[in-house]
Design a protein around this motif. Sequence first.
Motif, mmCIF file in Angstrom:
data_model
loop_
_atom_site.group_PDB
_atom_site.id
_atom_site.type_symbol
_atom_site.label_atom_id
_atom_site.label_comp_id
_atom_site.label_asym_id
_atom_site.label_seq_id
_atom_site.Cartn_x
_atom_site.Cartn_y
_atom_site.Cartn_z
ATOM 1 N N ASP A 61 -66.056 14.571 84.086
ATOM 2 C CA ASP A 61 -65.583 14.834 85.450
ATOM 3 C C ASP A 61 -65.450 13.517 86.225
ATOM 4 O O ASP A 61 -64.485 13.327 86.962
ATOM 5 C CB ASP A 61 -66.531 15.766 86.186
ATOM 6 N N GLN A 62 -66.413 12.610 86.053
ATOM 7 C CA GLN A 62 -66.356 11.310 86.725
ATOM 8 C C GLN A 62 -65.149 10.514 86.254
ATOM 9 O O GLN A 62 -64.480 9.860 87.036
ATOM 10 C CB GLN A 62 -67.623 10.501 86.452
ATOM 11 N N GLU A 63 -64.883 10.559 84.971
ATOM 12 C CA GLU A 63 -63.738 9.839 84.395
ATOM 13 C C GLU A 63 -62.446 10.386 84.959
ATOM 14 O O GLU A 63 -61.530 9.647 85.271
ATOM 15 C CB GLU A 63 -63.736 10.037 82.890
ATOM 16 N N GLY A 64 -62.358 11.707 85.092
ATOM 17 C CA GLY A 64 -61.147 12.329 85.603
ATOM 18 C C GLY A 64 -60.923 12.003 87.066
ATOM 19 O O GLY A 64 -59.790 11.925 87.528
ATOM 20 N N ALA A 65 -62.010 11.794 87.810
ATOM 21 C CA ALA A 65 -61.896 11.485 89.241
ATOM 22 C C ALA A 65 -61.576 10.024 89.480
ATOM 23 O O ALA A 65 -61.127 9.653 90.552
ATOM 24 C CB ALA A 65 -63.190 11.864 89.954
ATOM 25 N N ALA A 66 -61.797 9.200 88.480
ATOM 26 C CA ALA A 66 -61.596 7.756 88.668
ATOM 27 C C ALA A 66 -60.136 7.370 88.608
ATOM 28 O O ALA A 66 -59.284 7.975 88.117
ATOM 29 C CB ALA A 66 -62.360 6.983 87.601
#
Length: 66
Positions: A61-66
């Motif tokens: 999820d963090q990767e997708g938000a970055a």
Amino acid sequence: MARSLPDRFLTPTDLADLLGVPLETVYQWRRKRTGPRGFRVGVHLRYDPEDVRSWISSLMDQEGAA
């Protein structure tokens, strides 16, 4: 995740093997409190597969938000 997680609690070695990282990385995550939540059974460190799944999902999820 390509490989499914076992239905048993994981050892640090299991976790390192599953994620393809050095064992020392698993211990560093624990020291820094950045990895999946672990727990002790006496002197033995174990990881719940569900906690590992949640941790991996949060990373994705963090990767997708970055």
